[in-house]
Design a protein around this motif. Structure first.
Motif, mmCIF file in Angstrom:
data_model
loop_
_atom_site.group_PDB
_atom_site.id
_atom_site.type_symbol
_atom_site.label_atom_id
_atom_site.label_comp_id
_atom_site.label_asym_id
_atom_site.label_seq_id
_atom_site.Cartn_x
_atom_site.Cartn_y
_atom_site.Cartn_z
ATOM 1 N N ILE A 60 0.839 -1.203 0.000
ATOM 2 C CA ILE A 60 0.000 0.000 0.000
ATOM 3 C C ILE A 60 0.876 1.256 0.000
ATOM 4 O O ILE A 60 0.579 2.232 -0.677
ATOM 5 N N ILE A 61 1.997 1.198 0.741
ATOM 6 C CA ILE A 61 2.875 2.371 0.776
ATOM 7 C C ILE A 61 3.439 2.682 -0.616
ATOM 8 O O ILE A 61 3.463 3.830 -1.041
ATOM 9 N N THR A 62 3.850 1.635 -1.351
ATOM 10 C CA THR A 62 4.409 1.900 -2.679
ATOM 11 C C THR A 62 3.361 2.543 -3.591
ATOM 12 O O THR A 62 3.685 3.356 -4.439
ATOM 13 N N GLU A 63 2.113 2.182 -3.379
ATOM 14 C CA GLU A 63 1.055 2.775 -4.194
ATOM 15 C C GLU A 63 0.912 4.271 -3.924
ATOM 16 O O GLU A 63 0.475 5.027 -4.781
ATOM 17 N N LYS A 64 1.312 4.690 -2.724
ATOM 18 C CA LYS A 64 1.125 6.085 -2.335
ATOM 19 C C LYS A 64 2.326 6.968 -2.686
ATOM 20 O O LYS A 64 2.359 8.130 -2.343
ATOM 21 N N VAL A 65 3.343 6.380 -3.341
ATOM 22 C CA VAL A 65 4.521 7.188 -3.680
ATOM 23 C C VAL A 65 4.124 8.313 -4.629
ATOM 24 O O VAL A 65 4.568 9.440 -4.516
ATOM 25 N N CYS A 66 3.242 8.008 -5.562
ATOM 26 C CA CYS A 66 2.879 8.979 -6.588
ATOM 27 C C CYS A 66 1.561 8.547 -7.200
ATOM 28 O O CYS A 66 1.262 7.368 -7.280
ATOM 29 N N ALA A 67 0.752 9.510 -7.643
ATOM 30 C CA ALA A 67 -0.576 9.161 -8.150
ATOM 31 C C ALA A 67 -0.556 8.660 -9.585
ATOM 32 O O ALA A 67 -1.194 7.669 -9.916
ATOM 33 N N LEU A 68 0.217 9.333 -10.469
ATOM 34 C CA LEU A 68 0.176 8.945 -11.877
ATOM 35 C C LEU A 68 0.853 7.596 -12.123
ATOM 36 O O LEU A 68 0.449 6.848 -12.997
ATOM 37 N N CYS A 69 1.916 7.299 -11.357
ATOM 38 C CA CYS A 69 2.590 5.996 -11.533
ATOM 39 C C CYS A 69 2.073 5.002 -10.507
ATOM 40 O O CYS A 69 2.742 4.006 -10.223
ATOM 41 N N ILE A 103 -4.019 0.808 -19.635
ATOM 42 C CA ILE A 103 -5.072 1.825 -19.467
ATOM 43 C C ILE A 103 -4.493 3.037 -18.732
ATOM 44 O O ILE A 103 -4.705 4.189 -19.091
ATOM 45 N N LYS A 104 -3.682 2.743 -17.721
ATOM 46 C CA LYS A 104 -3.032 3.795 -16.950
ATOM 47 C C LYS A 104 -2.077 4.606 -17.847
ATOM 48 O O LYS A 104 -1.977 5.823 -17.731
ATOM 49 N N ARG A 105 -1.370 3.922 -18.743
ATOM 50 C CA ARG A 105 -0.422 4.610 -19.628
ATOM 51 C C ARG A 105 -1.157 5.575 -20.562
ATOM 52 O O ARG A 105 -0.724 6.710 -20.748
ATOM 53 N N ILE A 106 -2.273 5.124 -21.117
ATOM 54 C CA ILE A 106 -3.024 5.988 -22.030
ATOM 55 C C ILE A 106 -3.470 7.260 -21.293
ATOM 56 O O ILE A 106 -3.264 8.378 -21.772
ATOM 57 N N ALA A 107 -4.046 7.079 -20.092
ATOM 58 C CA ALA A 107 -4.530 8.232 -19.332
ATOM 59 C C ALA A 107 -3.372 9.161 -18.967
ATOM 60 O O ALA A 107 -3.492 10.389 -19.037
ATOM 61 N N SER A 108 -2.228 8.579 -18.606
ATOM 62 C CA SER A 108 -1.077 9.377 -18.204
ATOM 63 C C SER A 108 -0.534 10.198 -19.374
ATOM 64 O O SER A 108 -0.256 11.394 -19.248
ATOM 65 N N ARG A 133 -9.119 11.910 -22.088
ATOM 66 C CA ARG A 133 -8.605 11.226 -20.904
ATOM 67 C C ARG A 133 -9.729 10.860 -19.953
ATOM 68 O O ARG A 133 -9.701 9.809 -19.314
ATOM 69 N N GLU A 134 -10.734 11.730 -19.892
ATOM 70 C CA GLU A 134 -11.853 11.523 -18.976
ATOM 71 C C GLU A 134 -12.532 10.166 -19.229
ATOM 72 O O GLU A 134 -12.946 9.497 -18.291
ATOM 73 N N ASP A 135 -12.612 9.771 -20.499
ATOM 74 C CA ASP A 135 -13.189 8.467 -20.824
ATOM 75 C C ASP A 135 -12.427 7.335 -20.141
ATOM 76 O O ASP A 135 -13.013 6.362 -19.671
ATOM 77 N N PHE A 136 -11.083 7.486 -20.130
ATOM 78 C CA PHE A 136 -10.268 6.435 -19.511
ATOM 79 C C PHE A 136 -10.340 6.503 -17.989
ATOM 80 O O PHE A 136 -10.256 5.484 -17.312
ATOM 81 N N GLN A 137 -10.516 7.730 -17.466
ATOM 82 C CA GLN A 137 -10.704 7.859 -16.020
ATOM 83 C C GLN A 137 -12.004 7.163 -15.604
ATOM 84 O O GLN A 137 -12.047 6.473 -14.589
ATOM 85 N N ASP A 138 -13.043 7.370 -16.395
ATOM 86 C CA ASP A 138 -14.326 6.715 -16.106
ATOM 87 C C ASP A 138 -14.189 5.200 -16.144
ATOM 88 O O ASP A 138 -14.753 4.478 -15.326
ATOM 89 N N LEU A 139 -13.396 4.754 -17.125
ATOM 90 C CA LEU A 139 -13.155 3.320 -17.260
ATOM 91 C C LEU A 139 -12.485 2.768 -15.999
ATOM 92 O O LEU A 139 -12.866 1.724 -15.471
ATOM 93 N N LYS A 140 -11.482 3.497 -15.504
ATOM 94 C CA LYS A 140 -10.783 3.077 -14.286
ATOM 95 C C LYS A 140 -11.756 3.014 -13.121
ATOM 96 O O LYS A 140 -11.722 2.084 -12.322
ATOM 97 N N ASN A 146 -11.751 3.381 -8.517
ATOM 98 C CA ASN A 146 -10.950 4.566 -8.232
ATOM 99 C C ASN A 146 -10.459 5.175 -9.527
ATOM 100 O O ASN A 146 -10.222 4.463 -10.494
ATOM 101 N N ARG A 147 -10.250 6.483 -9.526
ATOM 102 C CA ARG A 147 -9.798 7.137 -10.752
ATOM 103 C C ARG A 147 -8.275 7.277 -10.816
ATOM 104 O O ARG A 147 -7.723 7.463 -11.887
ATOM 105 N N MET A 148 -7.584 7.231 -9.683
ATOM 106 C CA MET A 148 -6.130 7.315 -9.709
ATOM 107 C C MET A 148 -5.444 6.074 -9.118
ATOM 108 O O MET A 148 -4.753 5.363 -9.808
#
Lengths: 362, 164
Positions: A60-69, A103-108, A133-140, A146-148
């Motif tokens: 969980i901590i590694t997930e919190k390092v950064c939002a986009l990655c 999917i994350k790469r496309i949004a990023s 990008r919003e379409d991919f955020q909705d997909l997530k 979650n969106r991020m």
């Protein structure tokens, strides 16, 4: 004229993240002679914190390092843990990991291109990028809730599954946006205003790119191919077909084009992975007590190569855990990209390496 | 991939280098006994167009273990080295890509990087002492809770003024 230093920062050069630029202008007062950066404003010492938590908590901590990655950090961490524990994942989990990542790469990439349009004051283009990008955020949101922070990966597999309905909605989103991305590409290939604004800005030559060891779209825009997905395949990437996008000019325009073409490659990968998705378990039931050992793992995050090193000594907590993020390598390249460019373009060039300060300072 | 293993062993016969491939994996692990060999080996790796991905350090009792992670044409070469005197020669003159990671080593673990071309602090302020990773600070003291307390009482005081 007296020697003035231009100081940008510590807040908001392109994004609302803190970095401090000290710029020495040339005699004309308009272009950059040299640039120095001061960082460390958000250094949180996470590498020390992870030594005091157990292997599952660290996920969980590694997930919190950064939002986009935030998908690639737990992904790469899990790969290191799985290497030490010597476990083989179910095939379906490997494909699902690829799907989350692409999917994350496309949004990023779309977000970075949206910021680029913002920095050249093209509000209409920015709106189009962010709407796509919003379409991919909705997909997530539909798949992971979650969106991020997707929380898609876990040690021994993934935490989510796709049913027919979700697969259909991913494919529908891809089909809907493919023509939009192709229109963006046509714009960046032919529009004279865009091309004259972006080409020749912030150039990084092939030789410098090699010497500095830059990674990701920054390297590929200068003609250096070090896409981890091809060079050192992981998850299901060795079973899927895609091309590594290379450009040779090494300027802001090339970096934008690399990202645009990569979106198409990601769409190609997603279609293949969804069609070939094997049946079976999505995760193994594993205990989080690791044997003694050490491992390194690498993935290709949207911004480039992400490296993790993990050493365990048989206890519940890691003995040493270290990671290096893509921006860490690309940062020093700014000192080569920026000189002799206009001071107005600092934010534009900075944004073109898709910087992640939160990742870099950990 | 195996040929790389053989090639490295050939080139470094005189160096007492021990290498092994991880089973079913893309990583090569090597160990050198003497840090004097580091520069020699780095020169060889530079001719093979290697790239420094990362350098890891950790402390165990009174020695530090360093692991240099090189990318060699898609293969990860992990080079291990133990030091007891908290100093190591810099490989940044050979690999520009090692610049930041070496500076971070010295600011977090207090390891002297000999001959580094730009030995400035990377993230931490000069006023913070070296080798901070060995100490534990609670979040409240690290963030200086006093500041927010002061701010809060000022906000409350101003609210009081406005509401009469």
């Amino acid at each position: 004229m007296d020697k003035t230093k231009v100081i940008l920062g510590p807040f908001d050069v392109a994004l609302e993240e803190p970095v401090y630029f000290k710029i020495e202008p040339n005699d004309d007062g308009k272009t950059i002679k040299s640039v120095d950066m001061i960082n460390g404003f958000v250094h949180r010492g996470i590498e020390s914190i992870v030594l005091q938590r157990n292997f599952l908590q660290n996920l969980i901590i590694t997930e919190k390092v950064c939002a986009l990655c935030s998908n690639n950090h737990p992904f790469t961490y899990c790969m290191a843990v799985e290497k030490i524990a010597n476990i083989t994942l179910p095939e379906r989990a490997l494909y699902l990991r690829v799907i989350a990542d692409e999917i994350k790469r496309i949004a990023s990439h779309l977000f970075n291109l949206g910021m680029l349009s913002h920095l050249i004051h093209n509000k209409a283009l920015m709106t189009q990028f962010l709407e796509t990008r919003e379409d991919f955020q909705d997909l997530k949101e539909a798949i992971w809730g979650n969106r991020m922070d997707l929380s898609a990966n876990t040690i021994g597999g993934v935490k989510f599954d796709l049913d027919e309905k979700l697969i259909a909605s991913i494919k529908a989103t891809l089909d809907k946006n493919r023509s939009k991305v192709e229109a963006f590409i046509a714009l960046f290939e032919t529009d004279p205003t865009l091309i004259s604004r972006l080409s020749g800005v912030g150039v990084l030559s092939y030789e410098d790119a090699l010497k500095l060891g830059v990674v990701g779209p920054v390297a590929r825009a200068s003609g250096v191919n070090n896409d981890v997905r091809k060079r050192s395949p992981y998850a299901a990437y060795d079973k899927l077909h895609f091309d590594v996008i290379l450009q040779k000019d090494g300027d802001v325009l090339s970096r934008a084009k690399v990202r645009l073409y990569e979106i198409l490659e990601s769409m190609k990968l997603l279609h293949q992975a969804l069609d070939a998705l094997p049946q079976g378990d999505i995760a193994l039931h594993v205990k989080t007590l690791l044997p003694e050992g050490e491992a390194t793992s690498r993935t290709e995050a949207p911004r480039g190569e992400l490296v993790y090193y993990l050493k365990s000594n048989g206890t519940r907590k890691p003995e040493r855990m270290k990671w290096r993020v893509p921006t860490y390598m690309n940062w020093e390249a700014l000192k080569v990209m920026m000189p002799n460019n206009s001071i107005d373009d600092v934010a534009l060039i900075f944004n073109s390496i898709d910087p992640c300060i939160s990742c870099t300072e950990r | 991939m195996k040929s790389l293993h053989v090639k490295l062993n050939d080139m470094t016969k005189s160096m007492a280098l021990r290498c092994h491939f991880e089973p079913n994996s893309d990583s090569l692990w090597c160990e050198i006994a003497d840090k004097k060999l580091l520069l020699e080996l780095a020169e060889i790796l530079a001719t093979l167009n290697a790239r420094v991905c990362m350098i890891t350090a950790y402390q165990k009792e009174d020695e530090h273990e360093l692991v240099y992670h090189f990318d060699l044409n898609g293969v990860m070469l992990n080079l291990k080295l133990r030091i007891t005197d908290k100093s190591v020669p810099s490989i940044t003159p050979l690999f520009k890509s090692a610049d930041w990671t070496e500076r971070e080593l010295s600011e977090i673990y207090g390891i002297a990087i000999v001959n580094h071309p730009n030995p400035k602090r990377l993230f931490l302020d000069e006023s913070i002492k070296e080798s901070v990773l060995q100490e534990y600070y609670s979040l409240s003291s690290a963030m200086s809770g006093k500041v927010s307390q002061e701010l809060w009482s000022r906000v409350k005081a101003e609210e009081g003024v406005r509401h009469g």
